[in-house]
Design a protein around this motif. Structure first.
Motif, PDB file in Angstrom:
ATOM      1  N   PHE A 229       0.846  -1.193   0.000  1.00 50.61           N
ATOM      2  CA  PHE A 229       0.000   0.000   0.000  1.00 50.61           C
ATOM      3  C   PHE A 229       0.881   1.243   0.000  1.00 50.61           C
ATOM      4  N   ASP A 230       0.675   2.112  -0.989  1.00 48.68           N
ATOM      5  CA  ASP A 230       1.388   3.381  -1.105  1.00 48.68           C
ATOM      6  C   ASP A 230       0.401   4.537  -0.971  1.00 48.68           C
ATOM      7  N   TRP A 231       0.892   5.639  -0.385  1.00 49.91           N
ATOM      8  CA  TRP A 231       0.102   6.869  -0.305  1.00 49.91           C
ATOM      9  C   TRP A 231       0.981   8.062  -0.614  1.00 49.91           C
ATOM     10  N   PHE A 232       0.503   8.957  -1.484  1.00 46.94           N
ATOM     11  CA  PHE A 232       1.193  10.201  -1.809  1.00 46.94           C
ATOM     12  C   PHE A 232       0.231  11.360  -1.547  1.00 46.94           C
ATOM     13  N   ASN A 233       0.752  12.478  -1.045  1.00 51.66           N
ATOM     14  CA  ASN A 233      -0.121  13.600  -0.686  1.00 51.66           C
ATOM     15  C   ASN A 233      -0.313  14.572  -1.856  1.00 51.66           C
ATOM     16  N   THR A 234      -0.440  14.029  -3.054  1.00 49.04           N
ATOM     17  CA  THR A 234      -0.714  14.843  -4.237  1.00 49.04           C
ATOM     18  C   THR A 234      -1.503  14.004  -5.231  1.00 49.04           C
ATOM     19  N   VAL A 244       3.136  22.848 -10.617  1.00 45.84           N
ATOM     20  CA  VAL A 244       2.730  22.724  -9.221  1.00 45.84           C
ATOM     21  C   VAL A 244       2.511  21.260  -8.864  1.00 45.84           C
ATOM     22  N   LEU A 245       2.580  20.980  -7.559  1.00 44.11           N
ATOM     23  CA  LEU A 245       2.110  19.722  -7.007  1.00 44.11           C
ATOM     24  C   LEU A 245       0.744  19.993  -6.408  1.00 44.11           C
ATOM     25  N   PRO A 246      -0.331  19.699  -7.115  1.00 42.21           N
ATOM     26  CA  PRO A 246      -1.652  20.043  -6.605  1.00 42.21           C
ATOM     27  C   PRO A 246      -2.017  19.212  -5.382  1.00 42.21           C
ATOM     28  N   LYS A 247      -2.911  19.752  -4.588  1.00 43.57           N
ATOM     29  CA  LYS A 247      -3.391  19.008  -3.430  1.00 43.57           C
ATOM     30  C   LYS A 247      -4.171  17.791  -3.896  1.00 43.57           C
ATOM     31  N   GLY A 248      -4.550  16.988  -2.954  1.00 39.11           N
ATOM     32  CA  GLY A 248      -5.238  15.746  -3.282  1.00 39.11           C
ATOM     33  C   GLY A 248      -4.483  14.570  -2.685  1.00 39.11           C
ATOM     34  N   HIS A 249      -4.887  13.365  -3.068  1.00 41.66           N
ATOM     35  CA  HIS A 249      -4.274  12.161  -2.526  1.00 41.66           C
ATOM     36  C   HIS A 249      -4.208  11.088  -3.613  1.00 41.66           C
ATOM     37  N   THR A 250      -3.150  10.295  -3.545  1.00 45.18           N
ATOM     38  CA  THR A 250      -3.001   9.135  -4.423  1.00 45.18           C
ATOM     39  C   THR A 250      -2.845   7.894  -3.563  1.00 45.18           C
ATOM     40  N   PHE A 251      -3.689   6.900  -3.807  1.00 40.93           N
ATOM     41  CA  PHE A 251      -3.629   5.623  -3.098  1.00 40.93           C
ATOM     42  C   PHE A 251      -3.332   4.528  -4.127  1.00 40.93           C
ATOM     43  N   HIS A 252      -2.356   3.697  -3.808  1.00 40.41           N
ATOM     44  CA  HIS A 252      -1.980   2.621  -4.728  1.00 40.41           C
ATOM     45  C   HIS A 252      -1.783   1.334  -3.945  1.00 40.41           C
TER      46      HIS A 252
END
Length: 330
Positions: A229-234, A244-252
């Motif tokens: 499980f990976d999580w990135f804060n963009t 830019v690195l926009p806000k949001g979330h990436t779940f893998h």
């Protein structure tokens, strides 16, 4: 001509390092050939071969303390753009990796072009053989190998590795342009069934402006089964226009099974939460499956078969690849 000069400089640097070594060494050549097709749905269906390419990877251990790593992408469906981007930082080019590492007991220093220091198993620097058609927008839109340096420490038990990296930013046209840099700290751990790759970064997205990036990956392995499980804060990085690195979330996530060295199979899934009130992107998801087969007892030959669907682009992606390991010792 520029490409030939670059290769010559690399060769000269390697010879100089080798001449200082009195130890035995090893040399690996790893060619890889991929054929990938993308099928886009919509009113006017399209097909492209964007995931196809011919790669070679070279790993040279001049001694127990000096290692050299070179990765080339010689040809893909867009060869003109591939070589025109030679001296660019925000787009891929024919030279993804060119680095040399010096080991001093528990410490090491790496210089050149290499991975900038990100967490997450999706883009694990220990294995360049990615399944490109299943990468999240974060890793598929960013050029995550840059010129710079890394300093690291490995514990005596080798189950903990801490490192810091300073590289050119992925958000500039030319390496180190405008003084834009990326600073990263990475923790890699292997503690029984649990493995981690965590990274935090300050990314120079614009001149004088840095954005915080967290990339956290964890993997649980029991027998031949593993769950990642990976999580990135963009969500959807834009290194070209808005920069830019926009806000949001990436779940893998990934569920995999290893058939005792003969091969492995995995199912992957990603979900991307777009920033609120963002009219350009919406939430999206990606699902895929992949099979890796090692038909030889030596495991030198690797056959890859992958497929994925990306609902953001309404696209089916398929890839078949061959990779072979040639290894020499002296």
């Amino acid at each position: 001509m520029k490409r030939h000069i670059a290769v010559l400089l690399v060769a000269l640097y390697s010879i100089c390092a080798w001449s200082q070594s009195d130890f035995s060494g090893s040399f690996k050549i790893i060619p890889r050939f991929d054929v990938g097709a993308n099928f886009y749905k919509g009113e006017k269906p399209e097909v492209d071969w964007g995931n196809s390419g011919l790669y070679t990877e070279f790993e040279q251990n001049f001694s127990s303390a000096v290692k050299f790593h070179l990765l080339n992408l010689w040809v893909n469906p867009y060869p003109k753009e591939l070589y025109q981007a030679t001296f660019h930082a925000n787009v891929p080019n024919w030279l993804p990796i060119c680095s040399i590492e010096f080991d001093f007991s528990n410490f090491y220093v790496s210089l050149g072009k290499d991975y900038i220091g990100l967490g997450g198993f999706e883009n694990d620097p220990s294995d360049y053989d990615f399944d490109f058609d299943q990468l999240t927008p974060f890793n598929s839109s960013m050029t995550n190998t840059q010129w710079g340096g890394m300093f690291g420490w490995v514990s005596d038990s080798e189950n903990t590795e801490l490192s810091i990296a300073v590289t050119s930013s992925q958000f500039v046209d030319r390496p180190f342009a405008n003084g834009q840099l990326s600073f990263s700290g990475i923790w890699r751990g292997n503690y029984g069934p649990l493995s981690t790759i965590w990274g935090v970064s300050a990314v120079g997205t614009q001149k004088g402006k840095y954005q915080f990036l967290a990339t956290l990956g964890q993997r649980l392995t029991v027998g031949g089964f593993s769950a990642t499980f990976d999580w990135f804060n963009t969500s959807y990085p834009d290194p070209f226009e808005k920069r830019v690195l926009p806000k949001g979330h990436t779940f893998h996530g990934e569920l995999a099974y290893d058939f005792g060295g003969r091969g492995d199979v995995a199912f992957t899934g990603s979900y991307i939460l777009a920033p609120k009130n963002d009219g350009e992107y919406s939430n999206s998801w990606l699902v895929g499956a992949k099979v890796h087969i090692y038909p030889l007892k030596s495991r030198n030959l690797k056959i890859s078969l992958t497929g994925a669907y990306d609902n953001l682009w309404e696209c089916w992606d398929f890839r078949a690849g061959l990779l072979y390991y040639f290894s020499f010792n002296w």
